[in-house]
Design a protein around this motif. Structure first.
Motif, mmCIF file in Angstrom:
data_model
loop_
_atom_site.group_PDB
_atom_site.id
_atom_site.type_symbol
_atom_site.label_atom_id
_atom_site.label_comp_id
_atom_site.label_asym_id
_atom_site.label_seq_id
_atom_site.Cartn_x
_atom_site.Cartn_y
_atom_site.Cartn_z
ATOM 1 N N ALA A 332 0.822 -1.212 0.000
ATOM 2 C CA ALA A 332 0.000 0.000 0.000
ATOM 3 C C ALA A 332 0.854 1.259 0.000
ATOM 4 O O ALA A 332 0.420 2.305 -0.504
ATOM 5 C CB ALA A 332 -0.936 0.001 1.202
ATOM 6 N N CYS A 333 2.059 1.179 0.546
ATOM 7 C CA CYS A 333 2.941 2.350 0.649
ATOM 8 C C CYS A 333 4.021 2.365 -0.427
ATOM 9 O O CYS A 333 4.917 3.228 -0.387
ATOM 10 C CB CYS A 333 3.613 2.389 2.024
ATOM 11 S SG CYS A 333 2.500 2.723 3.400
ATOM 12 N N ARG A 334 3.942 1.441 -1.385
ATOM 13 C CA ARG A 334 4.989 1.384 -2.403
ATOM 14 C C ARG A 334 5.034 2.674 -3.222
ATOM 15 O O ARG A 334 4.063 3.435 -3.251
ATOM 16 C CB ARG A 334 4.774 0.179 -3.320
ATOM 17 C CG ARG A 334 3.645 0.372 -4.331
ATOM 18 C CD ARG A 334 3.205 -0.945 -4.924
ATOM 19 N NE ARG A 334 2.294 -0.758 -6.056
ATOM 20 C CZ ARG A 334 1.036 -0.380 -5.970
ATOM 21 N NH1 ARG A 334 0.517 -0.122 -4.770
ATOM 22 N NH2 ARG A 334 0.300 -0.246 -7.035
ATOM 23 N N GLU A 335 6.141 2.882 -3.906
ATOM 24 C CA GLU A 335 6.283 4.080 -4.723
ATOM 25 C C GLU A 335 5.185 4.121 -5.794
ATOM 26 O O GLU A 335 4.905 3.122 -6.450
ATOM 27 C CB GLU A 335 7.654 4.097 -5.400
ATOM 28 C CG GLU A 335 7.939 5.354 -6.183
ATOM 29 C CD GLU A 335 9.326 5.368 -6.795
ATOM 30 O OE1 GLU A 335 9.638 6.314 -7.543
ATOM 31 O OE2 GLU A 335 10.111 4.425 -6.519
ATOM 32 N N GLY A 336 4.578 5.272 -5.957
ATOM 33 C CA GLY A 336 3.508 5.427 -6.938
ATOM 34 C C GLY A 336 2.134 5.037 -6.438
ATOM 35 O O GLY A 336 1.149 5.146 -7.171
ATOM 36 N N SER A 337 2.029 4.576 -5.202
ATOM 37 C CA SER A 337 0.737 4.172 -4.644
ATOM 38 C C SER A 337 -0.186 5.375 -4.511
ATOM 39 O O SER A 337 0.246 6.498 -4.229
ATOM 40 C CB SER A 337 0.936 3.522 -3.276
ATOM 41 O OG SER A 337 -0.302 3.349 -2.609
ATOM 42 N N ASP A 338 -1.476 5.113 -4.653
ATOM 43 C CA ASP A 338 -2.482 6.166 -4.486
ATOM 44 C C ASP A 338 -2.479 6.718 -3.064
ATOM 45 O O ASP A 338 -2.953 7.829 -2.832
ATOM 46 C CB ASP A 338 -3.878 5.631 -4.816
ATOM 47 C CG ASP A 338 -4.009 5.209 -6.266
ATOM 48 O OD1 ASP A 338 -3.432 5.888 -7.127
ATOM 49 O OD2 ASP A 338 -4.680 4.202 -6.533
ATOM 50 N N LEU A 339 -1.961 5.965 -2.114
ATOM 51 C CA LEU A 339 -1.904 6.430 -0.734
ATOM 52 C C LEU A 339 -1.129 7.743 -0.624
ATOM 53 O O LEU A 339 -1.417 8.574 0.238
ATOM 54 C CB LEU A 339 -1.268 5.350 0.142
ATOM 55 C CG LEU A 339 -1.130 5.651 1.631
ATOM 56 C CD1 LEU A 339 -1.456 4.417 2.454
ATOM 57 C CD2 LEU A 339 0.290 6.116 1.964
ATOM 58 N N HIS A 340 -0.189 7.956 -1.523
ATOM 59 C CA HIS A 340 0.642 9.157 -1.447
ATOM 60 C C HIS A 340 -0.071 10.412 -1.960
ATOM 61 O O HIS A 340 0.529 11.488 -1.992
ATOM 62 C CB HIS A 340 1.952 8.915 -2.192
ATOM 63 C CG HIS A 340 2.735 7.758 -1.637
ATOM 64 N ND1 HIS A 340 3.080 7.670 -0.309
ATOM 65 C CD2 HIS A 340 3.191 6.621 -2.225
ATOM 66 C CE1 HIS A 340 3.739 6.529 -0.101
ATOM 67 N NE2 HIS A 340 3.809 5.880 -1.251
ATOM 68 N N HIS A 341 -1.349 10.270 -2.328
ATOM 69 C CA HIS A 341 -2.162 11.454 -2.606
ATOM 70 C C HIS A 341 -2.588 12.146 -1.314
ATOM 71 O O HIS A 341 -3.114 13.257 -1.346
ATOM 72 C CB HIS A 341 -3.415 11.076 -3.413
ATOM 73 C CG HIS A 341 -3.116 10.703 -4.829
ATOM 74 N ND1 HIS A 341 -3.949 9.908 -5.587
ATOM 75 C CD2 HIS A 341 -2.070 10.999 -5.641
ATOM 76 C CE1 HIS A 341 -3.441 9.738 -6.788
ATOM 77 N NE2 HIS A 341 -2.300 10.395 -6.842
ATOM 78 N N LEU A 342 -2.389 11.479 -0.176
ATOM 79 C CA LEU A 342 -2.650 12.134 1.104
ATOM 80 C C LEU A 342 -1.688 13.310 1.275
ATOM 81 O O LEU A 342 -0.542 13.256 0.815
ATOM 82 C CB LEU A 342 -2.461 11.147 2.259
ATOM 83 C CG LEU A 342 -3.528 10.056 2.427
ATOM 84 C CD1 LEU A 342 -3.071 9.016 3.440
ATOM 85 C CD2 LEU A 342 -4.858 10.659 2.840
ATOM 86 N N PRO A 343 -2.126 14.367 1.947
ATOM 87 C CA PRO A 343 -1.281 15.565 2.084
ATOM 88 C C PRO A 343 -0.244 15.448 3.196
ATOM 89 O O PRO A 343 0.240 16.458 3.702
ATOM 90 C CB PRO A 343 -2.307 16.661 2.391
ATOM 91 C CG PRO A 343 -3.414 15.964 3.087
ATOM 92 C CD PRO A 343 -3.493 14.597 2.464
ATOM 93 N N PHE A 344 0.094 14.236 3.600
ATOM 94 C CA PHE A 344 1.125 14.016 4.609
ATOM 95 C C PHE A 344 1.741 12.646 4.344
ATOM 96 O O PHE A 344 1.156 11.797 3.667
ATOM 97 C CB PHE A 344 0.546 14.081 6.029
ATOM 98 C CG PHE A 344 -0.698 13.250 6.225
ATOM 99 C CD1 PHE A 344 -0.627 11.893 6.495
ATOM 100 C CD2 PHE A 344 -1.950 13.837 6.115
ATOM 101 C CE1 PHE A 344 -1.761 11.131 6.658
ATOM 102 C CE2 PHE A 344 -3.110 13.078 6.276
ATOM 103 C CZ PHE A 344 -3.010 11.722 6.548
#
Length: 366
Positions: A332-344
């Motif tokens: 879920a935290c891999r590079e390019g994951s949608d999770l990184h759209h979070l502002p933190f």
């Protein structure tokens, strides 16, 4: 002045919805093709697909039957490309995996695509996007398509035959549109993105009101509104607002959970709904967002009322090892994951803590 040009695949070219929509669509299908590939998968819907095939023959068409052996995966797609070599359209009838496979197959072959959802569990029948999985059912990535289907047929009498669980799952998946889009895109200056976010808010409000009533009575107006909200309206946000309005942490959690065989029996929207709870905990703890705590307190009892999974135990992961859960978080935290759209920033460790505590009440702050 530099012009910024963006492309949007917002909606199917035509949508037929309501009781008896399938019969009404036969003339539309005849105008698109003569020898369609009728694609399905589930044994539970085999008799329905038999009836659809008979109707296509009765309309003067020569359908060819085909079935997925797995989820929407490369092995199936390669085989189906050969099976569909003399077909002139793809009619995908089933759940989200079938609809995704049908869209991607039609895209690769340059054929018209007709989607016929047999449940309201996802908005896959609407969108210009396909999720691709391994043969073991593990999410691998998504593929953006050039356009939405040429025709979407949403026949209430067909969808009503699906298990109630599928509609509850669809409600969770559709609710995620607001919780994900609002955190990733609410500060956008793009007018279409702003409008997509507000549509997601209205969609959430309708589902909070109609969702429980829809599950109580499949013959009610609330059921029709809810089913169409999940399978049709929910697809608009991603097309209008782009990828950032589609998926953030809730879907990233889903993608991570698919890496574990132990919860492959859990439906797409059920995993996404659990992911909403996880995302809200991350927002409250890491983002300092008090409103996320309020949203969690509002959503948790609703999900329990709809019999949706709210904990790892509910997902069938009570016996999951720490190594398994770390695998979920790493994916879920891999590079390019949608999770990184979070502002933190979110680390796998912080995500693991939120996974374990997803169902724990967030206390109100005075």
């Amino acid at each position: 002045m530099v012009l910024s040009i963006s492309s949007h695949a917002i909606a199917p070219a035509a949508v037929l919805r309501g009781e008896g929509a399938w019969q009404g669509a036969l003339s539309n299908i005849s105008a698109l093709c003569f020898r369609p590939l009728l694609l399905g998968r589930s044994r539970a819907t085999f008799s329905l697909r038999d009836a659809l095939a008979s109707d296509l023959v009765g309309a003067g068409l020569a359908p060819q039957r085909a079935e997925l052996q797995f989820d929407c995966c490369e092995d199936d797609l390669q085989r189906l490309m050969h099976e569909a070599s003399d077909c002139d359209a793809v009619v995908a009838a089933g759940g989200g995996k079938v609809l995704d496979a049908g869209k991607l197959l039609a895209h690769r072959l340059g054929l018209p695509c007709i989607t016929v959802p047999l449940s309201a569990a996802t908005c896959a029948g609407w969108t210009a996007l396909s999720n691709v999985y391994s043969t073991q059912g593990a999410f691998q990535g998504d593929v953006a398509l050039e356009r939405c289907p040429e025709l979407l047929v949403f026949d209430h009498s067909l969808v009503r035959q699906a298990p109630t669980r599928t509609l509850a799952s669809g409600i969770a998946d559709a609710l995620a549109k607001w919780y994900e889009a609002s955190v990733s895109s609410s500060d956008s200056s793009d007018g279409l993105v702003q409008q997509a976010v507000q549509m997601a808010r209205v969609l959430r409000d309708q589902l909070l009101i109609d969702g429980p009533l829809a599950l109580q009575d499949p013959n009610s107006a609330a059921w029709a509104r809810t089913a169409e909200a999940c399978a049709l309206t929910a697809g608009v946000m991603g097309g209008l607002g782009g990828a950032r309005c589609r998926t953030v942490a809730a879907h990233a959690v889903h993608n991570g959970l698919t890496q574990l065989q132990a919860c492959h029996h859990v439906l797409h929207g059920e995993k996404v709904g659990f992911g909403i709870l996880v995302q809200l905990r991350l927002e409250e703890r890491l983002g300092g967002n008090r409103l996320a705590g309020q949203a969690h307190r509002q959503l948790l009892p609703l999900m329990r009322q709809l019999q949706l999974p709210v904990s790892l135990d509910d997902l069938g992961l009570s016996a999951a090892s720490l190594s398994d859960l770390r695998e979920v978080c790493a994916f879920a935290c891999r590079e390019g994951s949608d999770l990184h759209h979070l502002p933190f920033a979110v680390t796998p460790g912080a995500l693991l803590e939120a996974l374990v505590g997803a169902a724990e009440p967030i206390p109100a702050v005075p």
